[in-house]
Design a protein around this motif. Structure first.
Motif, PDB file in Angstrom:
ATOM      1  N   ILE A 234       0.638  -1.618   0.073  1.00 50.55           N
ATOM      2  CA  ILE A 234      -0.035   0.328   0.074  1.00 50.55           C
ATOM      3  C   ILE A 234       0.783   1.628  -0.280  1.00 50.55           C
ATOM      4  CG2 ILE A 234      -1.502   1.486   1.430  1.00 50.55           C
ATOM      5  CD1 ILE A 234      -3.382  -1.739   1.609  1.00 50.55           C
ATOM      6  N   GLN A 235       1.392   1.264   0.690  1.00 52.07           N
ATOM      7  CA  GLN A 235       2.824   2.438   0.842  1.00 52.07           C
ATOM      8  C   GLN A 235       3.981   2.729  -0.411  1.00 52.07           C
ATOM      9  OE1 GLN A 235       1.856   4.265   3.124  1.00 52.07           O
ATOM     10  NE2 GLN A 235       0.800   2.142   4.621  1.00 52.07           N
ATOM     11  N   THR A 236       3.760   1.529  -1.480  1.00 55.57           N
ATOM     12  CA  THR A 236       4.257   1.939  -2.433  1.00 55.57           C
ATOM     13  C   THR A 236       2.975   2.547  -3.561  1.00 55.57           C
ATOM     14  OG1 THR A 236       4.659  -0.346  -2.710  1.00 55.57           O
ATOM     15  CG2 THR A 236       6.324   1.068  -1.971  1.00 55.57           C
ATOM     16  N   HIS A 237       2.038   1.195  -3.180  1.00 54.75           N
ATOM     17  CA  HIS A 237       1.199   1.683  -4.493  1.00 54.75           C
ATOM     18  C   HIS A 237       0.098   3.018  -4.604  1.00 54.75           C
ATOM     19  CE1 HIS A 237      -1.910   0.794  -7.707  1.00 54.75           C
ATOM     20  NE2 HIS A 237      -3.332   0.660  -6.365  1.00 54.75           N
ATOM     21  N   ASP A 238      -0.309   2.870  -3.210  1.00 63.52           N
ATOM     22  CA  ASP A 238      -0.994   4.038  -3.010  1.00 63.52           C
ATOM     23  C   ASP A 238      -1.333   4.395  -1.514  1.00 63.52           C
ATOM     24  OD1 ASP A 238      -2.538   6.560  -2.522  1.00 63.52           O
ATOM     25  OD2 ASP A 238      -4.351   5.497  -3.907  1.00 63.52           O
ATOM     26  N   SER A 239       0.066   6.074  -0.885  1.00 57.70           N
ATOM     27  CA  SER A 239      -0.255   6.486   0.298  1.00 57.70           C
ATOM     28  C   SER A 239      -1.466   6.787   1.008  1.00 57.70           C
ATOM     29  CB  SER A 239       1.230   6.697   0.654  1.00 57.70           C
ATOM     30  OG  SER A 239       1.399   7.637   0.259  1.00 57.70           O
ATOM     31  N   SER A 240      -2.496   6.651   0.031  1.00 55.37           N
ATOM     32  CA  SER A 240      -3.232   8.175   0.309  1.00 55.37           C
ATOM     33  C   SER A 240      -4.411   6.718   1.058  1.00 55.37           C
ATOM     34  CB  SER A 240      -3.783   8.584  -0.537  1.00 55.37           C
ATOM     35  OG  SER A 240      -4.821   7.792  -1.524  1.00 55.37           O
ATOM     36  N   ILE A 241      -3.913   5.655   1.052  1.00 49.89           N
ATOM     37  CA  ILE A 241      -5.183   4.640   0.879  1.00 49.89           C
ATOM     38  C   ILE A 241      -5.269   4.633   2.544  1.00 49.89           C
ATOM     39  CG2 ILE A 241      -5.747   2.030   2.047  1.00 49.89           C
ATOM     40  CD1 ILE A 241      -4.611   2.239  -2.146  1.00 49.89           C
ATOM     41  N   ASN A 242      -6.068   4.595   3.236  1.00 47.34           N
ATOM     42  CA  ASN A 242      -5.966   4.566   4.784  1.00 47.34           C
ATOM     43  C   ASN A 242      -6.463   2.761   5.986  1.00 47.34           C
ATOM     44  OD1 ASN A 242      -6.873   7.396   5.188  1.00 47.34           O
ATOM     45  ND2 ASN A 242      -7.909   6.366   3.728  1.00 47.34           N
ATOM     46  N   ILE A 243      -5.721   2.678   6.768  1.00 50.29           N
ATOM     47  CA  ILE A 243      -5.316   1.288   7.095  1.00 50.29           C
ATOM     48  C   ILE A 243      -6.075   1.241   8.312  1.00 50.29           C
ATOM     49  CG2 ILE A 243      -4.101  -1.038   7.807  1.00 50.29           C
ATOM     50  CD1 ILE A 243      -2.725   0.807   5.822  1.00 50.29           C
ATOM     51  N   ILE A 244      -7.291   0.591   8.627  1.00 48.48           N
ATOM     52  CA  ILE A 244      -7.666   0.363  10.054  1.00 48.48           C
ATOM     53  C   ILE A 244      -7.563  -1.608  10.382  1.00 48.48           C
ATOM     54  CG2 ILE A 244      -9.885   0.963  11.280  1.00 48.48           C
ATOM     55  CD1 ILE A 244     -10.824   2.412   9.072  1.00 48.48           C
ATOM     56  N   ILE A 245      -7.025  -1.649  11.920  1.00 49.54           N
ATOM     57  CA  ILE A 245      -6.754  -2.900  12.110  1.00 49.54           C
ATOM     58  C   ILE A 245      -7.266  -2.981  13.582  1.00 49.54           C
ATOM     59  CG2 ILE A 245      -5.235  -4.810  13.002  1.00 49.54           C
ATOM     60  CD1 ILE A 245      -3.023  -3.527  10.920  1.00 49.54           C
ATOM     61  N   VAL A 246      -8.475  -3.495  12.839  1.00 53.20           N
ATOM     62  CA  VAL A 246      -9.191  -4.007  13.852  1.00 53.20           C
ATOM     63  C   VAL A 246      -9.139  -5.447  14.580  1.00 53.20           C
ATOM     64  CG1 VAL A 246     -11.401  -2.000  14.104  1.00 53.20           C
ATOM     65  CG2 VAL A 246     -11.283  -4.292  13.300  1.00 53.20           C
ATOM     66  N   SER A 247      -9.689  -5.811  16.061  1.00 49.57           N
ATOM     67  CA  SER A 247     -10.664  -7.235  16.700  1.00 49.57           C
ATOM     68  C   SER A 247     -11.734  -6.779  17.020  1.00 49.57           C
ATOM     69  CB  SER A 247      -9.595  -8.049  17.877  1.00 49.57           C
ATOM     70  OG  SER A 247      -9.395  -7.435  18.979  1.00 49.57           O
ATOM     71  N   ASP A 248     -12.619  -8.326  16.654  1.00 58.95           N
ATOM     72  CA  ASP A 248     -13.731  -8.286  17.472  1.00 58.95           C
ATOM     73  C   ASP A 248     -13.858  -8.190  18.850  1.00 58.95           C
ATOM     74  OD1 ASP A 248     -12.114 -10.696  17.065  1.00 58.95           O
ATOM     75  OD2 ASP A 248     -13.752 -11.745  16.333  1.00 58.95           O
ATOM     76  N   HIS A 249     -12.703  -9.052  20.099  1.00 57.90           N
ATOM     77  CA  HIS A 249     -13.051  -8.926  21.008  1.00 57.90           C
ATOM     78  C   HIS A 249     -11.448  -9.682  21.183  1.00 57.90           C
ATOM     79  CE1 HIS A 249     -12.333 -13.394  19.768  1.00 57.90           C
ATOM     80  NE2 HIS A 249     -13.985 -13.006  19.003  1.00 57.90           N
ATOM     81  N   GLY A 250     -11.331  -9.763  22.831  1.00 58.47           N
ATOM     82  CA  GLY A 250     -10.032 -10.687  22.951  1.00 58.47           C
ATOM     83  C   GLY A 250     -10.340 -12.101  23.516  1.00 58.47           C
ATOM     84  N   MET A 251      -9.336 -12.223  25.289  1.00 62.68           N
ATOM     85  CA  MET A 251      -9.624 -13.624  25.084  1.00 62.68           C
ATOM     86  C   MET A 251      -9.224 -13.862  26.289  1.00 62.68           C
ATOM     87  SD  MET A 251      -9.168 -17.382  23.172  1.00 62.68           S
ATOM     88  CE  MET A 251      -9.544 -16.607  21.450  1.00 62.68           C
ATOM     89  N   GLN A 252     -10.010 -15.265  26.906  1.00 58.22           N
ATOM     90  CA  GLN A 252      -9.143 -15.363  28.962  1.00 58.22           C
ATOM     91  C   GLN A 252      -8.566 -16.839  28.576  1.00 58.22           C
ATOM     92  OE1 GLN A 252     -12.038 -13.942  31.685  1.00 58.22           O
ATOM     93  NE2 GLN A 252     -12.611 -16.149  31.107  1.00 58.22           N
ATOM     94  N   SER A 253      -7.623 -17.090  29.512  1.00 58.83           N
ATOM     95  CA  SER A 253      -7.572 -19.055  30.204  1.00 58.83           C
ATOM     96  C   SER A 253      -8.677 -18.672  30.556  1.00 58.83           C
ATOM     97  CB  SER A 253      -6.740 -18.734  30.986  1.00 58.83           C
ATOM     98  OG  SER A 253      -5.109 -18.038  30.635  1.00 58.83           O
TER      99      SER A 253
END
Ligand code: AMP
Ligand code: ZN
Ligand code: ZN
Length: 420
Positions: A234-253
């Motif tokens: 993305i950075q070389t192709h078109d750095s105007s693209i926004n990237i959002i990284i999410v997760s849906d929930h966590g985890m417990q033992s």
């Protein structure tokens, strides 16, 4: 009428190439008014707990978080499971309002079961009761593409994503990345403005080995490398693209305390449909004429209770925003985070999720956002994931005309003014 629209939707699925990409429209052009609208790539790492970067120290994600607009944690909706939360992120609604109240449930109105393992149900629009972001975008002439997202294979609110992939758990990461790059290389007139991508690996390892295990670290490193390679592109192709990284929930033992609810009740399965295990169990009365059974069964379940509480459908704790939907059992038993509800001698996983998001932070996920639409290197307080939908709608210049639970004002401080 519903049947006819379902048939039309099937006919609309007009293109199917290898790799199970479905192209749902002959017109893959964006309307002209979207020429200058930003592009967003929304990546979900299933089960990525809010503190995994500190615990497992993945190289790329740690750097990405520092440079991003991020939240201390992304607060999931209840129950803190995969389908309810992916739908909350993509609709801005609590599960009781978007319809997908669990990964597996019974809908007494439709007289049908829903299960993430059953394609017939996940592709049935009747289960979904509001407007996902891709449908909102498509209805306003904007193209979208999903490389997996719960709900993305159903024609909801009259729209599919223009491009979507049929879910295949074992599709290798490089195949997924290849397709995302292909979509991003389309000429701007055709390039989807919203693209989703999904990885299950971290959640699967968390269940099997527990959140702190080396195997979970390995799964995190694998996803880390894949996202790094997409980011490089993305950075070389078109750095105007926004990237959002999410997760849906966590985890417990998973803790040692196991409670078998059924041991308290005689012959309960002849009167109730029972769904769920672990953090919560739903009881649906089979014969609605026997309503009095609901209260008597509830009383029995709550006698000498330890580690859980059972509620009537309309009387669950208000902070869970989880009531009055007919898909929620007539009785709902909710475990505290020390307890795992079982209905027999079944095996329990090493790690799990689904418990209340308000009991500590183990159920919380992540949000890291980068690109011209986001401020740089700032960390904000934890926020609920329902606020992402109105925020993305704002960035994508989409008008929301229906009621939602989320509100842009909660995330406006991470958005860059230059983008609006
Ligand atoms: P859970 O941990 O039980 O809440 O659910 C996680 C599982 O959901 C993953 O391991 C995937 O197999 C499954 N999953 C995620 N997205 C999809 C999808 N779009 N279609 C079908 N199954 C999915
Ligand atoms: Zn999940
Ligand atoms: Zn899971």
């Amino acid at each position: 009428m519903k049947y006819i629209s379902y048939l039309i939707s099937l006919i609309m699925v007009i293109g199917c190439s290898s790799n199970h990409e479905i192209v749902t429209s002959t017109n893959i052009n964006n309307d002209k008014q979207h020429n200058k609208t930003p592009t967003v790539v929304l990546i979900s790492i299933d089960g990525y707990r809010h503190d995994y970067n500190e615990i497992h120290k993945p190289k790329f994600l740690t750097k990405f978080q520092k440079q991003s607009a991020s939240l201390k944690s992304l607060i999931p909706t209840f129950p803190t499971k995969t389908f309810p939360n992916h739908l909350s992120i993509i609709t801005g609604m609590y599960p009781m309002n978007h319809g997908i109240i669990a990964n597996h449930f019974y809908n007494p109105k439709l007289e049908k079961y829903y299960s993430l393992k059953d394609r017939k149900s996940v592709t049935n629009p009747d289960f979904y009761t509001t407007v996902p972001l891709w449908s909102l975008a498509e209805s306003q002439g904007m193209r979208t593409a999903t490389y997996f997202w719960p709900g993305s294979e159903a024609r909801i609110a009259d729209h599919y994503p223009t491009h979507y992939m049929v879910y295949n758990h074992s599709t290798p990461h490089d195949k997924r990345l290849q397709k995302i790059k292909e979509w991003l290389r389309l000429p701007k007139s055709k390039r989807p403005h919203l693209i989703t991508l999904y990885f299950h690996d971290v959640d699967s390892a968390g269940h099997r080995y527990g959140p702190l295990a080396n195997e979970t670290k390995e799964a995190i490193n694998k996803v880390d490398k894949s996202i790094e390679s997409l980011n490089d592109f993305i950075q070389t192709h078109d750095s105007s693209i926004n990237i959002i990284i999410v997760s849906d929930h966590g985890m417990q033992s998973v803790k040692n305390k196991k409670v078998n609810l059924l041991a308290k009740l005689n012959n309960i399965e002849s009167e109730f449909i029972i769904e769920g295990s672990g953090p919560l169990v739903h009881f649906y009365l089979k014969d609605k004429k026997k309503k009095r059974l609901i209260q008597t069964t509830l009383n029995k379940l709550n006698v000498h209770k330890s580690g859980y509480t059972c509620y009537l459908n309309n009387n669950t704790p208000p902070e869970l925003n989880f009531k009055n939907n007919p898909s929620i059992g007539d009785i709902l038993c909710i475990a505290d985070k020390e307890t795992y509800l079982v209905s027999g001698p079944n095996m329990t996983p090493k790690g799990a999720h689904g418990w209340s998001q308000h009991e500590g932070k183990d159920m919380h996920g992540i949000l890291f956002a980068q690109g011209p639409c986001f401020k740089k290197a700032i960390e904000h307080e934890s926020k609920e994931n329902i606020h992402l939908y109105p925020t993305l709608a704002k960035i994508l210049k989409l008008e929301i005309k229906h009621r939602i639970d989320g509100d842009y004002k909660h995330l406006k401080d991470i958005v860059s003014k230059d983008c609006l």
